[in-house]
Write a protein that holds these residues in place. Sequence first.
Motif, PDB file in Angstrom:
ATOM      1  N   THR A  18       0.442  -6.936  17.959  1.00  0.00           N
ATOM      2  CA  THR A  18       1.342  -6.340  17.317  1.00  0.00           C
ATOM      3  C   THR A  18       1.720  -6.918  15.906  1.00  0.00           C
ATOM      4  N   LEU A  19       1.722  -8.187  15.729  1.00  0.00           N
ATOM      5  CA  LEU A  19       1.955  -8.819  14.553  1.00  0.00           C
ATOM      6  C   LEU A  19       0.925  -8.239  13.604  1.00  0.00           C
ATOM      7  N   LYS A  20      -0.275  -8.267  14.180  1.00  0.00           N
ATOM      8  CA  LYS A  20      -1.549  -7.801  13.053  1.00  0.00           C
ATOM      9  C   LYS A  20      -1.201  -6.211  12.556  1.00  0.00           C
ATOM     10  N   ALA A  21      -0.858  -5.449  13.426  1.00  0.00           N
ATOM     11  CA  ALA A  21      -0.432  -3.892  13.220  1.00  0.00           C
ATOM     12  C   ALA A  21       0.561  -3.947  12.191  1.00  0.00           C
ATOM     13  N   LEU A  22       1.396  -4.733  12.419  1.00  0.00           N
ATOM     14  CA  LEU A  22       2.854  -4.490  11.588  1.00  0.00           C
ATOM     15  C   LEU A  22       2.434  -5.093  10.241  1.00  0.00           C
ATOM     16  N   LEU A  23       1.726  -6.302  10.031  1.00  0.00           N
ATOM     17  CA  LEU A  23       1.178  -6.898   8.690  1.00  0.00           C
ATOM     18  C   LEU A  23       0.621  -5.795   7.978  1.00  0.00           C
ATOM     19  N   GLU A  24      -0.646  -5.172   8.743  1.00  0.00           N
ATOM     20  CA  GLU A  24      -1.729  -4.371   8.060  1.00  0.00           C
ATOM     21  C   GLU A  24      -0.570  -3.027   7.647  1.00  0.00           C
ATOM     22  N   PHE A  25       0.364  -2.430   8.328  1.00  0.00           N
ATOM     23  CA  PHE A  25       1.237  -1.479   8.071  1.00  0.00           C
ATOM     24  C   PHE A  25       1.839  -1.860   6.357  1.00  0.00           C
ATOM     25  N   LEU A  26       2.517  -3.125   6.753  1.00  0.00           N
ATOM     26  CA  LEU A  26       3.241  -3.499   5.520  1.00  0.00           C
ATOM     27  C   LEU A  26       2.416  -3.462   4.178  1.00  0.00           C
ATOM     28  N   GLN A  27       1.232  -4.110   4.284  1.00  0.00           N
ATOM     29  CA  GLN A  27       0.314  -3.973   3.129  1.00  0.00           C
ATOM     30  C   GLN A  27       0.336  -2.584   2.717  1.00  0.00           C
ATOM     31  N   ARG A  28       0.035  -1.686   3.633  1.00  0.00           N
ATOM     32  CA  ARG A  28      -0.192  -0.045   3.278  1.00  0.00           C
ATOM     33  C   ARG A  28       0.930   0.465   2.625  1.00  0.00           C
ATOM     34  N   VAL A  29       2.145  -0.082   2.803  1.00  0.00           N
ATOM     35  CA  VAL A  29       3.580   0.162   2.093  1.00  0.00           C
ATOM     36  C   VAL A  29       3.266  -0.390   0.767  1.00  0.00           C
ATOM     37  N   ILE A  30       3.035  -1.566   0.615  1.00  0.00           N
ATOM     38  CA  ILE A  30       2.973  -2.311  -0.676  1.00  0.00           C
ATOM     39  C   ILE A  30       1.844  -1.526  -1.597  1.00  0.00           C
ATOM     40  N   LEU A  60       5.450  -6.773  -2.937  1.00  0.00           N
ATOM     41  CA  LEU A  60       5.017  -7.681  -1.859  1.00  0.00           C
ATOM     42  C   LEU A  60       6.400  -8.399  -1.839  1.00  0.00           C
ATOM     43  N   LYS A  61       7.114  -8.971  -2.933  1.00  0.00           N
ATOM     44  CA  LYS A  61       8.396  -9.680  -2.888  1.00  0.00           C
ATOM     45  C   LYS A  61       9.579  -8.721  -2.007  1.00  0.00           C
ATOM     46  N   ASN A  62       9.582  -7.550  -2.265  1.00  0.00           N
ATOM     47  CA  ASN A  62      10.567  -6.741  -1.896  1.00  0.00           C
ATOM     48  C   ASN A  62      10.468  -6.521  -0.185  1.00  0.00           C
ATOM     49  N   ILE A 106       1.609 -11.806   4.446  1.00  0.00           N
ATOM     50  CA  ILE A 106       1.425 -10.442   4.322  1.00  0.00           C
ATOM     51  C   ILE A 106       0.088 -10.625   3.434  1.00  0.00           C
ATOM     52  N   ARG A 107       0.295 -11.546   2.135  1.00  0.00           N
ATOM     53  CA  ARG A 107      -0.811 -11.703   1.327  1.00  0.00           C
ATOM     54  C   ARG A 107      -2.193 -11.924   1.785  1.00  0.00           C
ATOM     55  N   ASN A 108      -2.068 -13.004   2.976  1.00  0.00           N
ATOM     56  CA  ASN A 108      -3.330 -13.616   3.424  1.00  0.00           C
ATOM     57  C   ASN A 108      -3.555 -13.340   4.677  1.00  0.00           C
ATOM     58  N   GLN A 109      -3.468 -12.084   5.047  1.00  0.00           N
ATOM     59  CA  GLN A 109      -3.131 -11.534   6.519  1.00  0.00           C
ATOM     60  C   GLN A 109      -4.931 -11.639   7.160  1.00  0.00           C
TER      61      GLN A 109
END
Length: 644
Positions: A426-438, A448-450, A489-492
């Motif tokens: 679940t964490l992996k799916a979340l971080l991947e989604f956050l990167q797509r937002v960025i 990335l900061k926001n 997020i940066r180094n996922q």
Amino acid sequence: MVTVVTKLVHYLHLSRRSGQYNMNHDNSKKLSGKPPYNRSGSQDSLDELSMDDYWKELENINETRGNNSEEQAVVLVKEPDEGELEEEWLKEAGLSNLFGEAAADSQESMVVLATLTRTQAAAVQKRVETVTQTMRKKNKQYQVPDVRDIFKQQNESKEKEIGNEHQSVRTKENKEEDTKEASCQHIDYDHQREDVPVIETDINLEISFSEQAATLKDDPAGKVLKGKEDDTLLPNFRLPKDKTGTTKIGDLAPQDMKKVHALALIELTALFDILGTELKPQKAIKIKTKESGLFGVPLSVLLEQDQKRVPGIRIPLIFQKLISHIEEGKLDTEGLLRIPGVAARVKNLCQELEAKFYEGTFHWENVKQHDAASLLKLFIRELPQPLLTVEYLKAFQDVQKLPTKKHQLQALNLLVLLLPDGNRDTLKALLEFLQRVIDHRDKNKMTLKNVAMVMAPNIFMFHGLGSKNTEQSEFVMAAGTANVMRFMIRNQNLLWTIPTFLVNQVRKQNTESQKKEKKDKAVKKLLKKMAYDREKHEKQDKNVNDVKSVNEADVPQGVIRVQAPHLSKVSMAIQLTEELKACDVVARFLSQKSGIVQSLKKEEVFLYEVGGNIGERCLDDDTYMKDLHQLNPNADILTLKLTV
């Protein structure tokens, strides 16, 4: 000769090599008055980052909780008794046989100890000593082994190996420090200037992280541990290519992954010990929680009820659907994740989802994008236990205390390995989604900061572990957790990698266990031989040896045999060369234009190493087969299997 074993497996829900989850979308109190805190003296200073987004998000969270009339269950954290923490640690590390009633039968633990590095062994020894002292104080009638006897053999056998290992670490790390100093410039990773050279730093996965830290700490030239790095800088880390292939989470068989978990705990503890940071996993007392529904349901329970609807599902269906709905509305929306949905509307949507989601009667077309984003964050916050788990939430927070970004990344890598499968997926799916937002930051204004500052309080401010903080400690934690979130997020992509040294330790454990099993079988065989007629038994032995020699002669030297029972009735013999890679083996099978092979695509099949000193391991395309064969020469015949 004995050849390497591999197998080819059909691509399923989760693509192990790409690292992307294939989600089935069709299934279905105000803080603005907070006085400014002087950040100049904080080790976690974020001078380049405005914390406004963090405090506004925290304000929105408190308002949402204020509007929720239902009482939320609080997870109680039990303060461990003296020695209890160390006992639990040894059990999780697979070393419970070193104390208590099972101490007399500690052969399994000895196999683990035989594969540990010097720093790992020191971490274990420290915990064993604490448990030993506690047991003696409590007059427990258990066999309490002398710690010196447990570790004497391991220490003597490692001296020469550690010396050579330390020399290689020192050379490699000093070179990296020279590179770091040459490129010591502020880099904005959201909008990098083209005229600023970015020099990437390799992460050494072949040598234990704690051994690397110990070497640098002892080295007079190792300046890295003498001061805190600038927290506004994010180094650009990368994984160097390994000729035997990179191992990702999900690539190993469950029995080997269990060994990785135990070794990761030992290694993380050793790393924290070397760096002078206390690591104390928390222990939650079990409390009554919801047994069905969507929000406020334990992740394990939610996955169990979802798997009845979609077998093999690894991420909660509601979590997948919320992400897919946000993405359907496009990720260009300004302030996505930062701008909250209307509180009353979000509350009503939450109640409606509980009633209609699994029935398939919920109308998603009526859900606005900002409301969906608020529901996603609400889902994370309402988990009865945090996504990062009660046991390791504090450890994730304390990563910020480690002296360098490299140490922080290494610790995060190990912590991710310690998470339960459901939490990690679940964490992996979340971080991947956050990167797509960025990735859409030019339009949605979410850098990335926001994103890190908006998500940090949702991940780290777990209401069930509420503790009273001072103004200063609250700011330090806010800045620190935002940094950790940013770093994750940066180094996922690096977080989901199993370090090579851990995989090699698993190989050593398997080898040691096989030696013990072989010895036990030899003893049984000898006893059996004495019980039966010698002449008859010798005849049987001759027949077995004849069969064995025929099988060995079946495979020429320097050739690997690949079998694919579901793809072809005939196995394929492939000559090992210096340049032969796993992708080449797959390509040769896919070049056959017959049967089911015609409908398969390259990205749908993978090669597996099976047997020998590993249970099974999915190979990346760039794995050199000859190097792998040298690493695992006692594996069986290459096998290609199609799983549907």
